[in-house]
Each structure stands twice: as C-alpha cells, then as structure tokens.
Motif scaffolding. Structure first.
Motif, mmCIF file in Angstrom:
data_model
loop_
_atom_site.group_PDB
_atom_site.id
_atom_site.type_symbol
_atom_site.label_atom_id
_atom_site.label_comp_id
_atom_site.label_asym_id
_atom_site.label_seq_id
_atom_site.Cartn_x
_atom_site.Cartn_y
_atom_site.Cartn_z
ATOM 1 N N MET A 212 45.371 36.236 219.243
ATOM 2 C CA MET A 212 44.976 37.379 218.116
ATOM 3 C C MET A 212 45.722 38.486 218.109
ATOM 4 S SD MET A 212 43.344 36.596 215.573
ATOM 5 C CE MET A 212 43.094 37.998 214.872
ATOM 6 N N ILE A 213 46.329 39.141 216.834
ATOM 7 C CA ILE A 213 46.940 40.218 216.770
ATOM 8 C C ILE A 213 45.855 41.296 216.666
ATOM 9 C CG2 ILE A 213 48.414 41.479 215.362
ATOM 10 C CD1 ILE A 213 50.074 38.846 214.834
ATOM 11 N N SER A 214 46.092 42.224 217.651
ATOM 12 C CA SER A 214 45.058 43.231 217.607
ATOM 13 C C SER A 214 45.370 44.031 216.554
ATOM 14 C CB SER A 214 44.667 43.936 219.045
ATOM 15 O OG SER A 214 45.808 44.985 219.230
ATOM 16 N N ARG A 215 44.236 44.638 215.815
ATOM 17 C CA ARG A 215 44.376 45.620 214.594
ATOM 18 C C ARG A 215 44.252 46.909 214.973
ATOM 19 N NH1 ARG A 215 47.514 44.024 210.229
ATOM 20 N NH2 ARG A 215 47.642 41.997 210.272
ATOM 21 N N HIS B 203 47.544 51.852 217.357
ATOM 22 C CA HIS B 203 48.244 52.007 218.466
ATOM 23 C C HIS B 203 48.753 53.612 218.535
ATOM 24 C CE1 HIS B 203 47.887 47.931 220.099
ATOM 25 N NE2 HIS B 203 48.120 47.551 218.829
ATOM 26 N N ILE C 127 51.365 55.089 218.616
ATOM 27 C CA ILE C 127 52.729 55.251 218.581
ATOM 28 C C ILE C 127 53.079 56.506 217.419
ATOM 29 C CG2 ILE C 127 53.029 52.936 219.059
ATOM 30 C CD1 ILE C 127 53.480 52.512 215.786
ATOM 31 N N VAL C 128 54.429 56.741 217.501
ATOM 32 C CA VAL C 128 54.672 57.895 216.632
ATOM 33 C C VAL C 128 54.932 57.768 215.208
ATOM 34 C CG1 VAL C 128 56.554 59.665 216.142
ATOM 35 C CG2 VAL C 128 55.590 59.349 218.471
ATOM 36 N N ILE D 42 65.972 54.345 223.064
ATOM 37 C CA ILE D 42 66.413 53.159 223.677
ATOM 38 C C ILE D 42 67.469 53.268 224.757
ATOM 39 C CG2 ILE D 42 67.798 50.778 223.108
ATOM 40 C CD1 ILE D 42 66.781 51.202 220.207
ATOM 41 N N LEU E 257 71.287 45.943 221.487
ATOM 42 C CA LEU E 257 70.382 46.168 220.259
ATOM 43 C C LEU E 257 70.972 46.876 219.069
ATOM 44 C CD1 LEU E 257 66.895 47.258 221.652
ATOM 45 C CD2 LEU E 257 67.506 45.105 220.345
ATOM 46 N N ARG F 215 61.336 61.100 218.413
ATOM 47 C CA ARG F 215 61.205 61.520 217.164
ATOM 48 C C ARG F 215 60.062 62.495 217.290
ATOM 49 N NH1 ARG F 215 60.860 55.345 215.001
ATOM 50 N NH2 ARG F 215 59.690 55.230 216.967
ATOM 51 N N LEU G 180 54.041 48.938 224.130
ATOM 52 C CA LEU G 180 54.324 48.604 222.483
ATOM 53 C C LEU G 180 55.280 49.234 222.058
ATOM 54 C CD1 LEU G 180 53.250 47.110 219.937
ATOM 55 C CD2 LEU G 180 51.832 49.619 219.484
ATOM 56 N N GLU G 181 55.660 50.524 222.549
ATOM 57 C CA GLU G 181 56.854 51.423 222.070
ATOM 58 C C GLU G 181 58.306 50.656 222.607
ATOM 59 O OE1 GLU G 181 55.496 55.901 221.678
ATOM 60 O OE2 GLU G 181 55.435 55.136 223.719
ATOM 61 N N LEU H 185 58.706 47.680 220.299
ATOM 62 C CA LEU H 185 59.190 48.067 219.276
ATOM 63 C C LEU H 185 60.623 48.407 218.939
ATOM 64 C CD1 LEU H 185 56.095 50.067 217.879
ATOM 65 C CD2 LEU H 185 57.062 48.257 216.746
ATOM 66 N N MET H 186 61.181 48.892 220.231
ATOM 67 C CA MET H 186 62.579 49.070 220.283
ATOM 68 C C MET H 186 63.210 47.846 219.864
ATOM 69 S SD MET H 186 63.117 51.308 223.829
ATOM 70 C CE MET H 186 62.063 52.673 224.157
ATOM 71 N N GLY H 187 62.849 46.484 220.127
ATOM 72 C CA GLY H 187 63.441 45.419 219.589
ATOM 73 C C GLY H 187 63.580 45.169 218.334
ATOM 74 N N GLU I 3 59.272 52.485 212.515
ATOM 75 C CA GLU I 3 58.507 51.048 212.243
ATOM 76 C C GLU I 3 57.305 51.132 211.536
ATOM 77 O OE1 GLU I 3 59.078 52.845 215.055
ATOM 78 O OE2 GLU I 3 60.474 51.967 216.289
ATOM 79 N N ARG J 267 54.350 48.533 209.360
ATOM 80 C CA ARG J 267 53.305 47.665 209.615
ATOM 81 C C ARG J 267 53.824 46.350 210.228
ATOM 82 N NH1 ARG J 267 48.480 48.263 211.434
ATOM 83 N NH2 ARG J 267 48.869 46.888 212.904
ATOM 84 N N ILE K 285 55.234 46.375 213.743
ATOM 85 C CA ILE K 285 54.015 46.473 214.575
ATOM 86 C C ILE K 285 53.634 44.971 214.643
ATOM 87 C CG2 ILE K 285 51.751 47.389 215.119
ATOM 88 C CD1 ILE K 285 52.866 49.939 213.650
ATOM 89 N N ASP K 286 53.327 44.351 213.709
ATOM 90 C CA ASP K 286 52.888 43.082 213.925
ATOM 91 C C ASP K 286 53.630 41.995 214.463
ATOM 92 O OD1 ASP K 286 50.540 43.803 212.524
ATOM 93 O OD2 ASP K 286 50.968 42.900 210.572
ATOM 94 N N MET L 47 53.524 43.231 218.430
ATOM 95 C CA MET L 47 52.167 42.556 218.813
ATOM 96 C C MET L 47 52.014 41.145 219.080
ATOM 97 S SD MET L 47 50.399 45.090 219.962
ATOM 98 C CE MET L 47 49.007 44.097 220.551
ATOM 99 N N HIS L 48 52.749 40.514 218.009
ATOM 100 C CA HIS L 48 52.852 38.937 218.072
ATOM 101 C C HIS L 48 53.656 38.736 219.534
ATOM 102 C CE1 HIS L 48 53.020 34.850 217.022
ATOM 103 N NE2 HIS L 48 54.315 34.857 216.997
ATOM 104 N N ASP M 144 51.522 39.111 222.405
ATOM 105 C CA ASP M 144 50.959 38.242 222.508
ATOM 106 C C ASP M 144 51.374 36.621 222.960
ATOM 107 O OD1 ASP M 144 48.154 38.131 221.745
ATOM 108 O OD2 ASP M 144 48.324 36.932 220.050
ATOM 109 N N ALA N 181 49.537 46.639 225.931
ATOM 110 C CA ALA N 181 50.366 47.202 224.858
ATOM 111 C C ALA N 181 50.197 48.820 224.988
ATOM 112 C CB ALA N 181 49.868 46.871 223.311
ATOM 113 N N ARG O 11 60.007 42.307 224.167
ATOM 114 C CA ARG O 11 61.193 43.127 223.372
ATOM 115 C C ARG O 11 62.192 42.361 222.604
ATOM 116 N NH1 ARG O 11 63.987 48.498 225.384
ATOM 117 N NH2 ARG O 11 64.790 46.931 226.973
ATOM 118 N N GLN P 245 62.928 40.800 218.401
ATOM 119 C CA GLN P 245 64.056 40.668 217.677
ATOM 120 C C GLN P 245 64.178 39.428 216.787
ATOM 121 O OE1 GLN P 245 66.645 42.237 221.379
ATOM 122 N NE2 GLN P 245 67.951 41.779 219.836
#
Lengths: 344, 258
Positions: free
Chosen positions: A1-4, A7, A9-10, A226, A237, A286, B96-97, B100-102, B113, B115, B118-119, B122-123, B126, B134, B153, B157
């Motif tokens: 499950m993807i948690s909702r 988080h 984050i900035v 990065i 990247l 940032r 998580l951060e 997210l760089m990916g 970034e 929604r 982030i999804d 998180m996936h 997961d 995270a 990460r 991508q």
C-alpha cells in the motif's frame, strides 16, 4: 500500500512560510540594532523617522540614517553572503565543516586587500578591487592545482585550499610585519572584520550583485542536493556535475571577494548558521539556501550590534565577536553530538 | 529479438591506459546479466560505459538502436538507472528525499516534486520493502536498508534497465541474499532488465541469468552461469585454483578455494 500521510518534504509553500518567519525576525533584529548604540535613540525616534515627523536636521535622524542604517544593512548583506557561501561550499565539497575560509578564498581576498592597504590604496575602490582579484586568484589556483580533472574530487580541492590558505596567511603576516605603524591599526582592525566603513553608495553596488548570485545559486539547489550524495549518481541522473561545481566555486568566490573587501575577515558565520539551519530543517537546499542566508544576515547584524555596544563608546571588530560566540558553540555541539554532524 | 543495450566493438582508455578493448555485448530484455572478473579487469568501466557515464574511445553503445551519444542525459536517465558503488550521506536527507532525487530527470528545471513524483517514490520504496523507512534520515539506516533505498531511487526513475555496481559489497550474508533476491524479483515481476557487477562469483551464478567474465579488459567468456563458472575458466582468469561443483539447493555452480 502506498501510504498517504504527509511526508516531511520541502514544498514551495513551506519555503515561503519559513522565509517569511525569517524575514520577520530579520526586521525585528534590524529595529533593535537601530535603537542600540552610544547615542540615545528610542523606538519613538525610529517611528518618527519612518513617518517623517522628526525634523530633517535632527542629529539623531542623521545618526540613524547615515551611520547605523548603512552599517546594519552591510552587516546583513555580509552575513547573508557568508552563510550562503558556506552552505554552497559544504554541499559541493560534501563536508558540513567546509566554508570559504577553508578553501583559502577568504585569505586570498584578504591578501589582495592587505596589499592594497599597504600601498595606501583607498577603501572605496582600491581595496575592493584588489580583494576581489585575490579571491579570483585563489579560486583559480585551487581549481588548476587541485581540480584539474573534471570530476573535481572533494578531498583534493580541500587539501589544495588548506595549503593555499596557509600560504596567504603567511603572506598577510609578512605585510603586517613590514608595514608602517600608521597603517597597522587599520590593517589589523579590518582583518578581523570591520563594518564601520559602510556607505549607502557601496550598498547600492553590492546588494544587486549579492541578490543575483543568490538567485543563481538557488536555481542550482536541486542539483546540489543530488551532488551531496555522489558525483557518479548525480551525473547519471543528468546533473552536469563539473559545470555546477565550477559555477558554484566562481560565484561563491565573487561573493567572498565582495564581503571581504567591504567588511574584512569575519569567521564562523558560514559554519554556524548553515549548521543550525540543517539541524532545524534538514538537508534540502531548496529550503536551506534561503533560510541559512537570511539566518546569516540576522546573526551578523546581532553580532555587529554587540561589537559596537559591548565596549561602548569603543568598538570591537565584529570578527572577534563571531569567533567568541562561534568557537564555544562548536565545542558544545561537538561534545553533545559526539562528532555526528549531520543528524536531523 | 532486439537487444535493449548493445555494445559494438567497444574500447576504452583512461588517458594512455587501455582499460577495455573489443567488447561486443548485447543486453537482452528482462535478463539479469552478471559481470564478473578479477580486480582491474574493467568491470566497473564496462558498467559505466553502459550507463553513459563514460564515453567509449572506440565503438558505440546503443539503447534500443539509438547511440547513447544522440541521447541527452535526462533522456538516458529516464530509461537507464544506475546504483553507484560510491554514495555519500553526510547530510540528513530522509529516505524519501533520496528516492525523490530519482525523479530529477522527469522534472523541469526549477520544478518541485508533485503528488505524482511522491507516489512514484513511495511505490518504489514499497517494491523494495522500504516504505516504513521513508521518513528516516538516510545516514541512520543500516547498510542493507540503505541499499534498498538506493535501489528504490533507481526504480523511481521508472527505468527499463538498471545497472548496479557491486550492490552487495560491504553487506553481510543476510543482506547480500536479500538484495539479490530483490533484484531477481524485480526482474521477474516487472520485466526489468538488469546488469550488475559482482565480486561474488557464487551469488552472481545463483541469481543471474547470464554471466560475462572479463579478463584484462576483454570478454574471456560469456553464457549461462553453468558454462561460465568452471574450474578451468576461473583458474585461467583469476589465476587461482578452485573446485567447482553444483550447489544441490539451486543447481547452480558453486566455487571453493583449494
């Protein structure tokens, strides 16, 4: 499950909110700094000046507008730049303890400035130009000696910087030893950070440059994030690692050249402020870049207010105040955190 | 079948020093290719050439028929992800951060970034069974947890090919197994194509569908693990006598020093 759940984050919204809070603290610090000092200025005077109800030839109005305000603004700009330079250098060198002093940029530009003072050049033009040239010369040396390869490996750059720093410090000592007595005081005082020479005219010159450099560096903050995790992965990247690092080195040198030229060597701001910002807000540049920059402005205005009030009517070099505050702070931090510098 | 990545007559020199010569290699859809060989045989160089981090001195590397030189870095990063060997965690990014760089190659210059990113992150967490990490600072994680986050990460991508440089060095036995099982599961469940460099011949033989063995910058032999990992080959390439038998649990070759 993807948690909702949300988080930490900035987001642009969070950056704006935190920066507005910092801006409010900055305004408050500036107001306190305007009131503090040997001449007895009160809050009602400040309000009188803002609303224009105080007569134009009132001596207090002159003290506030011609002496204190330019000095406070210069302190703000210098602190802003020092903290900004610190954050960016720490990121590209992947070292939370790096700052422009360690790379020798500050002493290089101080060398230029001391040379200018030694030969009797003026503080309005000769000193700034020589100091900026010194900063550029240093960064050229660091990059050509330590960073020949495009990868610009951090430890090589750092080591080269340390050596260049030591060399320029020796050269500065040499000029101090052989200089005439009447220049010695101004040289030494300037060397430890002197914000008393600021003029409104200079500020109009420095402020736009600092703002432009800030915006440019801020536009690289995602890349800096990065790069702190590794050059290879950053390149993979799609970050142009060599170009980002070089841009940062040159921009920060420009910044340091300016700051040293107009305010001398002021240590610890570039270390303490980014460090506190990281402790409070973690690592995303940032958020970190604007917050640390504003924090630097607040910190140096406060330190300079202490510098000109602690031994009133005399005055301390502001670099002495920042070092008095900075060194114990770091020792405490080191003991408390057992050498772990990056904890959130 | 068209290969995902193809290397034609690749040579590479570090200055005057020749590292690789005459490499012909095709990475096929959905396979797990293990690159093995002794120190200095050019394994990491080969992987970096496949990921476009290095530009070959001779020959061309193509991604689905297009030479890498014609692709922009972000374009390449949307198809090929790498898990590097050297990672630095001096700053307190959360897992998580880091993941997210990916998303960087999929974002515009100054874009934050959203929604969707982030999804995706998180996936990815997961999938690598690291979702509960995270919000933890990356430098507080164990080696195995960290490697999961780094693979996440790369997954963020949304690549078709993942290149991993020594993904299990510095890990203990349990984490080594976990990471290799994760890679095998990714390949099986999502059709991800994988090339990885490994020092551990047995693990590579156990989880890879094909091996390529390098010796002094050239392909010594390539094929199914059972055909590549033989006492004769290893004796010749690693200059070390070994006994090779079959692991009764997996049916894959197993080496023992003698």
């Amino acid at each position: 499950m993807i948690s909702r759940h949300a988080h930490a984050i900035v987001t642009p919204g969070r950056v704006v909110v935190i920066c507005m809070i910092m801006g409010a603290v900055l305004a408050l610090t500036m107001t306190v700094a305007l009131v503090a000092g040997t001449a007895d200025v009160s809050f009602s005077h400040i309000i009188g000046i803002i609303t224009g109800s105080l007569p134009h030839d009132d001596p207090l109005r002159l003290i506030v507008l011609k002496i204190r305000l330019p000095r406070i603004i210069l302190a703000g700009i210098a602190g802003f730049s020092l903290a900004l330079g610190g954050v960016v250098f720490q990121a590209i060198l992947r070292n939370p303890l790096a700052d422009p002093f360690i790379l020798g940029v500050s002493s290089g530009s101080a060398f230029g400035a001391v040379l200018a003072i030694f030969f009797g050049l003026g503080f309005s033009f000769g000193v700034p130009v020589c100091s900026f040239a010194g900063a550029l010369l240093t960064i050229y040396l660091v990059m050509s000696l330590g960073a020949k390869r495009m990868g610009m490996e951090s430890s090589t750059i750092l080591l080269t910087g340390v050596i260049i720093n030591a060399f320029f410090t020796a050269v500065i000592m040499f000029f101090i030893s052989v200089s005439a007595d009447e220049r010695l005081h101004s040289m030494l005082f300037w060397l430890y950070g002197d914000l008393s020479r600021s003029r409104i005219g200079q500020l109009g010159f420095i402020a736009p440059i600092v703002l432009a450099v800030f915006l440019w560096l801020y536009s690289l903050s995602k890349e800096l994030n990065i790069i702190t995790t590794g050059d290879d992965i950053a390149a993979q990247l799609g970050v142009n690692v060599g170009a980002v690092k070089k841009t940062c080195l040159v921009l920060v040198s420009l910044l340091m050249g300016l700051v040293v030229a107009f305010s001398g060597l002021i240590g610890f701001v570039g270390l303490i402020v980014p460090h506190l910002a990281r402790m409070a807000l973690r690592a995303d540049h940032r958020m970190l870049i604007p917050v640390a920059s504003l924090g630097g402005a607040i910190f140096l205005i406060a330190a300079d207010t202490l510098a000109r009030t602690l031994v009133s009517p005399g005055e301390l070099p502001v670099g002495v105040v920042t070092a008095f505050m900075g060194a114990p702070f770091f020792i405490l931090l080191l003991r408390k955190r057992g050498g772990q510098w990056s904890r959130s | 079948m068209e290969p995902v990545l193809s290397l034609q007559n690749i040579g590479f020199c570090y200055g005057q020093q020749r590292a690789l010569a005459g490499i012909d290699l095709r990475l096929m859809d959905g396979e797990i290719l293990g690159i093995i060989g002794p120190n200095g045989s050019g394994k990491s160089t080969l992987l970096n050439l496949m990921g476009g981090l290095l530009t070959p001195t001779d020959g061309t590397v193509s991604l689905r028929g297009r030479p890498l030189s014609e692709l922009s870095r972000p374009e390449l990063a949307r198809d090929v992800a790498m898990v590097a060997q050297e990672n630095y965690f001096r700053f307190a990014f959360t897992a998580l951060e880091v993941v997210l760089m990916g998303r960087y190659p999929r974002l515009k210059r100054l874009q934050f970034e959203g929604r969707k990113d982030i999804d995706a992150a998180m996936h990815a967490l997961d999938v690598t069974q690291a979702a509960d990490l995270a919000d933890r600072p990356i430098h507080e994680l164990s080696g195995g947890e960290r490697q999961r986050v780094l693979i996440a990460r790369a997954l963020a991508q949304e690549p078709r090919v993942m290149l991993l440089d020594e993904p299990t060095s510095f890990l203990d036995l349990k984490f080594k197994r976990e990471i290799f099982r994760l890679i095998a599961a990714l390949s099986r469940d999502t059709g991800l194509t994988v090339a990885l460099v490994s020092h551990d011949i047995d693990l590579a033989a156990m989880y890879c569908s094909r091996l390529v063995m390098l010796k002094q910058g050239a392909v010594y032999t390539t094929g199914l693990p059972g055909d590549v990992v033989t006492a004769e080959h290893i004796g010749a390439v690693y200059e070390c006598p070994v006994l090779v038998d079959t692991n009764p649990a997996t049916g894959r070759p197993r080496t023992s020093l003698v």
